[in-house]
Scaffold this motif. Structure first.
Motif, mmCIF file in Angstrom:
data_model
loop_
_atom_site.group_PDB
_atom_site.id
_atom_site.type_symbol
_atom_site.label_atom_id
_atom_site.label_comp_id
_atom_site.label_asym_id
_atom_site.label_seq_id
_atom_site.Cartn_x
_atom_site.Cartn_y
_atom_site.Cartn_z
ATOM 1 N N VAL A 215 0.815 -1.220 0.000
ATOM 2 C CA VAL A 215 0.000 0.000 0.000
ATOM 3 C C VAL A 215 0.849 1.270 0.000
ATOM 4 C CG1 VAL A 215 -1.988 -1.064 1.105
ATOM 5 C CG2 VAL A 215 -0.199 -0.060 2.527
ATOM 6 N N SER A 268 3.204 8.783 3.682
ATOM 7 C CA SER A 268 3.429 7.385 4.070
ATOM 8 C C SER A 268 2.920 7.108 5.476
ATOM 9 C CB SER A 268 4.922 7.042 3.987
ATOM 10 O OG SER A 268 5.431 7.248 2.686
ATOM 11 N N THR A 271 -0.722 6.439 5.348
ATOM 12 C CA THR A 271 -0.951 5.105 4.780
ATOM 13 C C THR A 271 -0.646 4.017 5.800
ATOM 14 O OG1 THR A 271 -0.359 5.943 2.586
ATOM 15 C CG2 THR A 271 -0.369 3.555 2.873
#
Length: 421
Positions: A215, A268, A271
């Motif tokens: 991801v 990031s 995520t």
């Protein structure tokens, strides 16, 4: 004395030292030491020549392990404790005394208690690109390592070194790049133990990042991260095929074995939070983990190992081991049923989906059995992809339930309850 060296532990450690002392003998001449004994070991420590029997060596290793299990491994390495104990043996063979043994142990314990020297260990990594200068993940801080960073952080006294030597060192780290990424780890421990624990912490951080790769970046890219020495070569495999009996034809094909770096930035973190990975990084910073947190980290480790493994059969076995980490009760047999049920109830909300997952995981175990016992010698790529999908989603689902369970037994009890819903 330190908390770890309470009265009971001290008594046991002194007893073990006395038992080792019975297996020691001072050697009077260097020529004796140069002879290899039929058993045991001749060695020199602190300029004293000593013989220790095989039984003594075994007890010596047991004592180091005993001290490790009682907390000393957080500051002292095995090598450090080995050296300290051998110094005790050198003193003992020169002036044997049980009181001296107890006194020496107290000295080591006091050193452990008062040890305050802090080290920063810097480990070059490969396959990671940082957008910002730094990123904290668990106990590790990732740093964008430019020549200026390396000169300032590692070559603290660089102004005293020739420019050529400084540049050679920096290029040895960068290997032709303008910058790389280093992991920084700060710890109170002697140097060898600090380096050991830094590698352990880097591995745990890399495990979580490998789990998050699907991801964090484009899914079609081949991404490989690790330590500098693990960096894969970027290249293509070229093959040329001739049709037998027709030497005029030749077809060529290329297989892409090149790898791309993992790009980390401010997005990031969002995520990582979305899949629960930040919970793992938070767990890494805790002094005491719950049983369920430990299981999750072990499962993520096996998933990460599968991602580092190129050989298909081993990749598949690592993924099955990942699932077994979560769903194998100590008293449950056969394991295949327990793992299949666990996957089914964690991933499936409807009966039909649960049945499908249950049957598929059971089929995985047929393939696993063949690989483990020398029957089936290959595994299909589609099976690996499916096992990978199930393992990844099981981890994500269990991370979402992290606050619900303290132990694996609680998870297994929850699975049992689902059967009656």
């Amino acid at each position: 004395m330190s908390q770890q060296m309470n009265a009971s532990i001290k008594t046991q450690a002194v007893y073990q030292l006395k038992e080792i002392a019975k297996e020691l003998k001072r050697l009077g001449a260097e020529s004796k030491v140069l002879e290899r004994p039929s058993s045991g070991q001749n060695f020199m420590h602190d300029h004293v020549w000593i013989y220790i029997s095989a039984k003594g060596l075994e007890k010596h290793e047991q004592l180091i392990l005993f001290l490790y299990k009682n907390g000393w491994g957080d500051k002292f390495s095995e090598k450090y404790l080995d050296d300290k104990l051998r110094s005790v043996y050198a003193r003992y063979v020169q002036a044997p005394s049980d009181e001296m043994l107890a006194g020496c142990l107290k000295e080591i314990a006091d050193e452990y208690e008062s040890y305050r020297k802090e080290h920063i260990v810097i480990v070059p990594l490969a396959g990671i690109v940082l957008e910002n200068d730094s990123l904290e993940l668990g106990n590790i801080v990732l740093r964008k390592a430019t020549p200026e960073y390396l000169k300032k952080r590692i070559l603290i006294s660089a102004e005293e070194l020739p420019d050529e030597l400084v540049n050679d060192f920096i290029q040895d780290v960068l290997k032709g790049r303008s910058e790389t990424v280093c992991a920084e780890y700060k710890i109170v421990a002697e140097q060898d133990r600090a380096e050991e624990r830094a590698i352990d912490e880097c591995n745990r951080t890399l495990d979580v990042l490998r789990f998050a790769i699907p991801v964090l970046d484009l899914p079609h890219l081949k991404i490989a991260i690790g330590f500098e020495h693990e960096k894969p070569e970027k290249d293509w495999l070229h093959t040329y095929t001739l049709e037998v009996g027709n030497n005029q034809k030749r077809s060529g094909s290329d297989k892409n074995f090149s790898f791309f770096p993992l790009k980390l930035n401010a997005d990031s973190i969002v995520t990582l939070d979305g899949i629960g990975a930040l919970k793992l990084f938070a767990a890494l910073k805790k002094e005491r983990l719950t049983d369920f947190e430990q299981a999750l980290l072990r499962g993520v480790h096996w998933y990460s190992t599968s991602q580092k493994t190129i050989e298909p059969e081993n990749k598949f076995l690592n993924l099955i081991t990942c699932l077994e980490t979560f769903f194998t009760p100590k008293t449950r047999d056969p394991i295949a049923n327990a793992v299949a049920e666990g996957c089914a109830f964690v991933l499936g909300e409807e009966a039909e989906k649960r049945k499908l997952i249950y049957r598929r995981v059971k089929q995985f175990y047929g393939a696993r059995s063949g690989l483990s016992h020398g029957g089936k010698t290959a595994v299909l790529e589609s099976e690996i992809k499916e096992a990978e999908w199930i393992a990844w989603h099981v981890i994500v689902s269990l991370l979402a339930k992290l606050d619900n369970f303290q132990t694996q037994e609680a998870l297994w009890a929850w699975i049992e309850e689902q059967k009656f819903n």
